[in-house]
Design a protein around this motif. Structure first.
Motif, PDB file in Angstrom:
ATOM      1  N   UNK A 120       0.859  -1.352   0.028  1.00  0.00           N
ATOM      2  CA  UNK A 120       0.199   0.121   0.027  1.00  0.00           C
ATOM      3  C   UNK A 120       0.859   1.260   0.056  1.00  0.00           C
ATOM      4  N   UNK A 121       0.893   2.116  -1.061  1.00  0.00           N
ATOM      5  CA  UNK A 121       1.213   2.619  -1.177  1.00  0.00           C
ATOM      6  C   UNK A 121       3.338   3.093  -1.570  1.00  0.00           C
ATOM      7  N   UNK A 122       2.908   2.408  -1.838  1.00  0.00           N
ATOM      8  CA  UNK A 122       4.698   1.897  -1.798  1.00  0.00           C
ATOM      9  C   UNK A 122       5.300   2.394  -3.035  1.00  0.00           C
ATOM     10  N   UNK A 123       5.043   1.608  -4.409  1.00  0.00           N
ATOM     11  CA  UNK A 123       4.938   2.064  -5.348  1.00  0.00           C
ATOM     12  C   UNK A 123       5.541   3.250  -6.171  1.00  0.00           C
ATOM     13  N   UNK A 124       4.704   4.233  -5.075  1.00  0.00           N
ATOM     14  CA  UNK A 124       4.957   5.819  -5.543  1.00  0.00           C
ATOM     15  C   UNK A 124       6.663   5.529  -5.172  1.00  0.00           C
ATOM     16  N   UNK A 125       7.312   5.426  -4.147  1.00  0.00           N
ATOM     17  CA  UNK A 125       8.630   5.605  -4.274  1.00  0.00           C
ATOM     18  C   UNK A 125       9.052   4.264  -4.329  1.00  0.00           C
ATOM     19  N   UNK A 126       8.783   4.333  -4.791  1.00  0.00           N
ATOM     20  CA  UNK A 126       9.582   2.566  -6.196  1.00  0.00           C
ATOM     21  C   UNK A 126      10.234   3.877  -6.980  1.00  0.00           C
ATOM     22  N   UNK A 127      11.850   3.685  -6.725  1.00  0.00           N
ATOM     23  CA  UNK A 127      12.777   4.407  -7.928  1.00  0.00           C
ATOM     24  C   UNK A 127      12.642   3.464  -9.683  1.00  0.00           C
ATOM     25  N   UNK A 128      12.709   4.706 -10.068  1.00  0.00           N
ATOM     26  CA  UNK A 128      12.546   3.557 -11.414  1.00  0.00           C
ATOM     27  C   UNK A 128      13.396   2.631 -11.899  1.00  0.00           C
ATOM     28  N   UNK A 149      -1.427  -7.292  -4.614  1.00  0.00           N
ATOM     29  CA  UNK A 149      -2.054  -6.156  -4.513  1.00  0.00           C
ATOM     30  C   UNK A 149      -1.282  -4.876  -4.455  1.00  0.00           C
ATOM     31  N   UNK A 150      -1.225  -4.643  -4.657  1.00  0.00           N
ATOM     32  CA  UNK A 150      -0.422  -3.283  -5.029  1.00  0.00           C
ATOM     33  C   UNK A 150      -1.396  -2.274  -5.021  1.00  0.00           C
ATOM     34  N   UNK A 151      -0.988  -0.946  -3.958  1.00  0.00           N
ATOM     35  CA  UNK A 151      -2.183  -0.285  -4.162  1.00  0.00           C
ATOM     36  C   UNK A 151      -0.823   1.372  -4.553  1.00  0.00           C
ATOM     37  N   UNK A 152      -1.629   2.207  -5.452  1.00  0.00           N
ATOM     38  CA  UNK A 152      -0.325   3.297  -5.740  1.00  0.00           C
ATOM     39  C   UNK A 152      -0.956   3.613  -6.950  1.00  0.00           C
TER      40      UNK A 152
END
Length: 182
Positions: A120-128, A149-152
């Motif tokens: 949850x809300x992790x994907x947005x903080x994953x650097x490309x 389940x990925x929420x982002x």
């Protein structure tokens, strides 16, 4: 930066001391209720990938049978803060397993055959540059039988950075990456 703030007692909207005294927020509860709709049962093994200080995890910990919750994060400081915030009694009763993300831990968690992994809300903080590792870890953990389940947030077209530590990743790039990784 977030770790330093939490260690120094600075407030963060989703981490740290502002979650004290059971105030884990409506977001955490609403997100957990959503996970239950995906079929999470008390005897399932469940993984919270990027658990932070357990704002969603606390609800899963309370719901699941002892030892069935895995909370993974990149920093031991956040895990320690989460353990303090949920309290020693709940830690002792439910025995959540908290660990720093590493290749060894990913393999170990995968061996527990989790029914559900949520991030949850992790994907947005994953650097490309770290996106492939993120998805590879998740796919390894869920294996052939679990759900992830990925929420982002994401972009229809291209990956772009929209704040200092936040990205909207290309949905088509992520689909291709997951297909390639299997």
């Amino acid at each position: 930066l977030v770790r330093d703030g939490v260690q120094n007692g600075q407030l963060h909207p989703t981490l740290g001391e502002n979650l004290r005294d059971g105030n884990f927020g409506e977001f955490g509860l609403a997100t957990f209720e959503r996970l239950q709709k995906y079929g999470l049962k008390p005897d399932d093994v469940c993984v919270d990938y990027g658990c932070g200080t357990l704002r969603v995890g606390i609800h899963a910990i309370r719901f699941l049978a002892p030892g069935r919750y895995w909370g993974l994060d990149i920093d031991q400081c956040l895990l320690d803060a989460g353990a303090r915030l949920i309290g020693s009694e709940l830690m002792a009763d439910k025995r959540p397993q908290l660990a720093v993300i590493s290749p060894i831990q990913v393999k170990h968690v995968a061996e527990s055959k989790p029914a559900l992994l949520f991030s949850v809300a992790v994907l947005i903080h994953v650097h490309p540059d770290e996106l492939e590792e993120y998805f590879e870890n998740i796919l390894t953990i869920v294996g052939q039988s679990g759900k992830g389940i990925i929420i982002g947030k994401w972009s229809d077209d291209t990956t772009f950075q929209y704040s200092r530590q936040s990205w909207a990743h290309s949905l088509s790039l992520m689909k291709d990456l997951v297909d390639r990784l299997g």
